[in-house]
Design a protein around this motif. Structure first.
Motif, PDB file in Angstrom:
ATOM      1  N   ALA A   1       3.509  -2.746   4.997  1.00  0.00           N
ATOM      2  CA  ALA A   1       4.278  -3.244   3.852  1.00  0.00           C
ATOM      3  C   ALA A   1       5.464  -2.353   3.522  1.00  0.00           C
ATOM      4  O   ALA A   1       6.499  -2.832   3.059  1.00  0.00           O
TER       5      ALA A   1
ATOM      6  N   ASP B   1       0.054  -0.051   3.696  1.00  0.00           N
ATOM      7  CA  ASP B   1      -0.204  -1.486   3.563  1.00  0.00           C
ATOM      8  C   ASP B   1       0.128  -1.947   2.153  1.00  0.00           C
ATOM      9  O   ASP B   1       0.658  -1.167   1.333  1.00  0.00           O
ATOM     10  N   GLY B   2      -0.193  -3.195   1.832  1.00  0.00           N
ATOM     11  CA  GLY B   2       0.172  -3.758   0.539  1.00  0.00           C
ATOM     12  C   GLY B   2      -0.506  -3.103  -0.644  1.00  0.00           C
ATOM     13  O   GLY B   2      -0.027  -3.207  -1.785  1.00  0.00           O
TER      14      GLY B   2
END
Length: 392
Positions: free
Chosen positions: A185, A168-169
């Protein structure tokens, strides 16, 4: 049984091909074929019955192939759609150069209770473990049968097990399930495949995304409501973007490629790895020599648990019926339930259909329950009925 008339003894026996798929949730394909054959022989024992059970990539894929191909079955420790330990198999043929896998052994809907079905959280990680085992065993080609899955994670779990982890981010690894893909991401790492060639044996030609995609068409069967379907489709769209950007060799337009929606998007992940999609029924048909047998028979009997509109999109019945039609051979379908219209069925080469539910009196008279509880009994009766109607 009444005595056979003297004149009937002079008639040549029919050659009948029995080549059904499984009846999902009740009987595997070999038992379906055996029950129909038993019923037929009660009425027409002089006919020549050629029994060739089939599969299209879903549950039963390995069982059918193991009967047809010389090789060895090797147990493989893996995990189920919720990450719990289970055991799968690989079928090694051609001296170990080719490995055949069945995704449903790790990702199958049948591995979960009804209350456990949730494509927001189920994972394809176990399939990645099966592929890794096949590669480590030295397979140069890995054929993955797709179908009957409980997952909708776009193959993210499978890729993670192979060494390519979605993040993810914040740089944290994505948790299991299709819902987590909305936060995807980047992809960290590359799959460890040792240059093995991947083939997805698909039972459907649906794309990953959109109205005919994995989430919309198959999500509800796996426990998704309408809100879940919309969330999952959007999450898979985000995942496809990440794969196209971060996975070397991933084809562009991944979300629209035919077969990408198979097994909750595992098809798309295999395509992203440079694999190709092939018809599951086509692969199995070649393995059992179906094309040759079809040239020698007078009637084809196939079937599956539910004959509906999805049956017309690359599944066993459509493949068999089309091949029979090309040879001018009538093809009869036996199914637990039939919801495809006569005209639709005829369009793929089906001559006639018979339903277990109707045999047991129809749904309004308990036919559905009886079909689920006593499928072998019903199939024997339908086999006998077919023999009375079709045999010489």
């Amino acid at each position: 049984m009444p005595p056979v008339p003297v004149w009937a003894a002079t008639l040549p026996g029919m050659r009948v091909l029995l080549c059904p798929d499984k009846f999902a949730g009740t009987l595997p394909a070999p038992q379906v074929a055996a029950a129909v054959a038993d019923g037929w022989r009660e009425v027409a024992p002089g006919d020549d019955l050629l029994v060739r059970p089939l599969a299209d990539g879903g549950p039963g894929f390995l069982d059918v192939l193991a009967e047809a191909l010389p090789g060895r079955r090797v147990p493989v420790p893996t995990t189920d759609p919720l990450g719990r330990p289970t055991t799968g198999e690989m079928l090694l043929t051609e001296g170990g150069a080719v490995a055949w896998l069945e995704s449903a052994q790790a990702c199958g809907l049948h591995l979960l209770d009804a209350a456990e079905r949730d494509p927001l959280t189920t994972t394809s990680y176990g399939l990645g473990l099966l592929i890794a085992a096949a590669v480590e065993a030295g397979a140069r080609t890995v054929v993955v049968g797709l179908g009957g899955s409980a997952t909708n994670d776009g193959g993210a779990g499978m890729l993670a097990a192979l060494g390519a982890v979605g993040l993810d981010g914040t740089g944290a690894a994505l948790p299991y399930g299709g819902a987590a893909l909305a936060a995807a991401a980047k992809l960290d790492g590359l799959p460890r495949l040792r240059e093995a060639r991947l083939i997805a044996a698909t039972d459907v030609d649906n794309p990953l995304l959109g109205l005919h995609g994995a989430s919309n068409v198959f999500g509800p069967q796996k426990g998704a409501d309408r809100a879940d379907v919309l969330l999952l489709d959007a999450a898979l769209g985000r995942w496809a973007e990440v794969l196209e950007r971060d996975l070397p060799g991933c084809p562009s337009g991944l979300g629209a490629l035919p077969g990408g929606g198979a097994a909750g998007g595992i098809g798309a992940a295999l395509l992203a790895l440079g694999g190709r999609c092939e018809s599951g029924i086509g692969l199995v048909s070649r393995a059992v020599g179906l094309e040759t047998v079809l040239d020698e028979v007078d009637l084809v009997v196939t079937g599956e648990g539910r004959f509906d509109h999805q049956s017309l999109r690359g599944k066993v019945v459509a493949g068999v019926a089309g091949a029979a039609r090309d040879r001018g051979v009538p093809c009869v379908v036996l199914a637990g339930q039939v919801s495809t219209g006569r005209r639709e069925a005829a369009s793929v080469g089906v001559t006639d259909t018979y339903s277990l539910v109707e045999h047991f009196g129809g749904e309004e008279h308990g036919g559905l329950a009886a079909a689920l509880e006593r499928p072998a009994e019903g199939l024997r009766a339908l086999g006998a009925r077919l023999a009375r109607q079709w045999s010489r």
